[in-house]
Design a protein around this motif. Sequence first.
Motif, PDB file in Angstrom:
ATOM      1  N   THR A   1       0.692  -1.173   0.004  1.00 28.09           N
ATOM      2  CA  THR A   1       0.028  -0.098  -0.305  1.00 28.09           C
ATOM      3  C   THR A   1       0.845   1.191  -0.059  1.00 28.09           C
ATOM      4  O   THR A   1       1.395   1.914   0.985  1.00 28.09           O
ATOM      5  N   GLU A   2       1.250   1.893  -1.193  1.00 28.95           N
ATOM      6  CA  GLU A   2       2.068   2.769  -1.451  1.00 28.95           C
ATOM      7  C   GLU A   2       0.976   4.280  -1.736  1.00 28.95           C
ATOM      8  O   GLU A   2      -0.086   4.095  -2.668  1.00 28.95           O
ATOM      9  N   HIS A   3       0.867   5.177  -1.132  1.00 31.80           N
ATOM     10  CA  HIS A   3       0.060   6.616  -1.685  1.00 31.80           C
ATOM     11  C   HIS A   3       0.843   7.334  -2.404  1.00 31.80           C
ATOM     12  O   HIS A   3       1.950   7.505  -1.857  1.00 31.80           O
ATOM     13  N   ASP A   4       0.341   8.073  -3.309  1.00 31.91           N
ATOM     14  CA  ASP A   4       1.006   9.080  -3.870  1.00 31.91           C
ATOM     15  C   ASP A   4       1.137  10.411  -3.055  1.00 31.91           C
ATOM     16  O   ASP A   4       0.277  10.957  -2.589  1.00 31.91           O
TER      17      ASP A   4
ATOM     18  N   SER B   1      -6.373  14.187  -1.167  1.00 30.27           N
ATOM     19  CA  SER B   1      -6.604  12.739  -1.093  1.00 30.27           C
ATOM     20  C   SER B   1      -5.889  12.046  -0.291  1.00 30.27           C
ATOM     21  O   SER B   1      -4.742  11.646  -0.219  1.00 30.27           O
ATOM     22  N   SER B   2      -6.444  12.116   0.913  1.00 29.13           N
ATOM     23  CA  SER B   2      -5.787  11.737   2.324  1.00 29.13           C
ATOM     24  C   SER B   2      -6.017  10.391   2.848  1.00 29.13           C
ATOM     25  O   SER B   2      -5.643  10.096   3.955  1.00 29.13           O
TER      26      SER B   2
ATOM     27  N   THR C   1       7.081   6.337   6.144  1.00 33.94           N
ATOM     28  CA  THR C   1       8.146   5.764   5.139  1.00 33.94           C
ATOM     29  C   THR C   1       7.553   6.500   3.779  1.00 33.94           C
ATOM     30  O   THR C   1       6.886   6.853   3.472  1.00 33.94           O
ATOM     31  N   PHE C   2       8.959   6.841   3.328  1.00 36.14           N
ATOM     32  CA  PHE C   2       9.117   7.518   1.893  1.00 36.14           C
ATOM     33  C   PHE C   2       9.721   6.902   0.871  1.00 36.14           C
ATOM     34  O   PHE C   2      10.836   6.121   1.269  1.00 36.14           O
ATOM     35  N   ASP C   3       9.173   6.479  -0.153  1.00 36.51           N
ATOM     36  CA  ASP C   3      10.103   6.039  -1.308  1.00 36.51           C
ATOM     37  C   ASP C   3      10.334   7.351  -2.390  1.00 36.51           C
ATOM     38  O   ASP C   3       9.470   8.274  -2.615  1.00 36.51           O
TER      39      ASP C   3
ATOM     40  N   ALA D   1       8.385  10.268  -8.595  1.00 34.83           N
ATOM     41  CA  ALA D   1       7.850   9.194  -7.958  1.00 34.83           C
ATOM     42  C   ALA D   1       7.654   8.833  -6.428  1.00 34.83           C
ATOM     43  O   ALA D   1       7.946   7.743  -5.727  1.00 34.83           O
ATOM     44  N   ILE D   2       7.413  10.031  -5.911  1.00 32.44           N
ATOM     45  CA  ILE D   2       7.422  10.141  -4.544  1.00 32.44           C
ATOM     46  C   ILE D   2       6.313   9.192  -3.926  1.00 32.44           C
ATOM     47  O   ILE D   2       4.967   9.733  -4.110  1.00 32.44           O
TER      48      ILE D   2
END
Length: 372
Positions: free
Chosen positions: A57-60, A68-69, A167-169, A307-308
């Motif tokens: 589950t990754e959110h933009d 969009s929270s 966490t961030f990608d 692509a964060i």
Amino acid sequence: MTNIEKDSTENGFVEKTEVNQCASCGGNALYDPATKGLKCPFCGTETTIETTQHNTTEHDFLEALEGSSHSWTEEKRVFKCENCGAESVLDKDKIADFCAFCGSSHIAVTNHDAGIQPALLIPFHVAKEEAVQKFKLWIRKRYFAPNKLKHDYELQKISGAYIPYWTFDAQTHSAYIVKIGTYYYVTETRTVHRDGKTEQVTEQVRKIRWRTQSGTYQKFYDDVLIKASKNVASTLIDKVEPFQLNHLVDYRMEYLSGFLAERYSIPLKDGWTDAKDIIDNRIRNGIFQKEIGDEVRIVSVDTNYDAITFKHLLLPIWVSSFQFNNKVYRFLVNGQTGKVSGQAPISIWKVSILSAIILFIIGIIYLFQEGF
């Protein structure tokens, strides 16, 4: 166990609350760290929680900033401590009677949005009784505390709380300029004075030749972990880390039954700022490793972040305090590993004795070195 919805009216609007109802007696079942499932405190009926570990589950990040929270609002409400400012997220049918982080009873329900729903969490592995035993072992090892602490302290209520993290990608593309130095040596002669005489001494002196070089560095950074809490116990939280993040499971509200969750006090945007600082340091270290030279100095780095994405995590902590000589000392227990961190009184007498012993030993060593 069945999930039911209960309607209640407060301040003119209807709240819908899901309750983990025991199938045997109808009581509210609570999460039990010992069984990793739900257990009814009234009749003992145990229910398995369906655990999943998709961890996908990754959110933009940019979409979330625009609103969009993935809100948590439908199932939770927020209580704020008027003493320390910490905000706790509880089921809408629950009432907070004290702050788990500072012990204050000045707690009030707010109209604050509970915020972004967690994607993942680490359930409590350490039960309350085990956390208390971990604390007692920890306090027995406070060697510089007053001797009477070990039997005169008064333990306060201990509460299980989930602490928020981000966490961030990000995919990074960096263009950089560096100066690379190469050592070389020259022979130099200089005049020295020894025993009243002037002498010429020849020696090898190291010099450095610099050249400027540009390059690019690309790397994908995965799950940069940022604590999203700045409550009064924040520094103690750092000391009970790390958590074993390979045990993260997908968020289910059953894991929170009987526990509270702190609402993040570091917003998503600020969390990314902290993560970006960490990533920037890692990029600089990567550039140092990439470029070969006797010395490498970075002149500039220009990085694009693409692509964060982010995840909201909850990690488990037991929070409590103890009182000694009319003073309150806070302590935490990692709800996964059992690691303890806390504040404790210090005996000035014990510290003074140790300091005197150290000075005595240093004095003896000095005397032997001077030939007595």
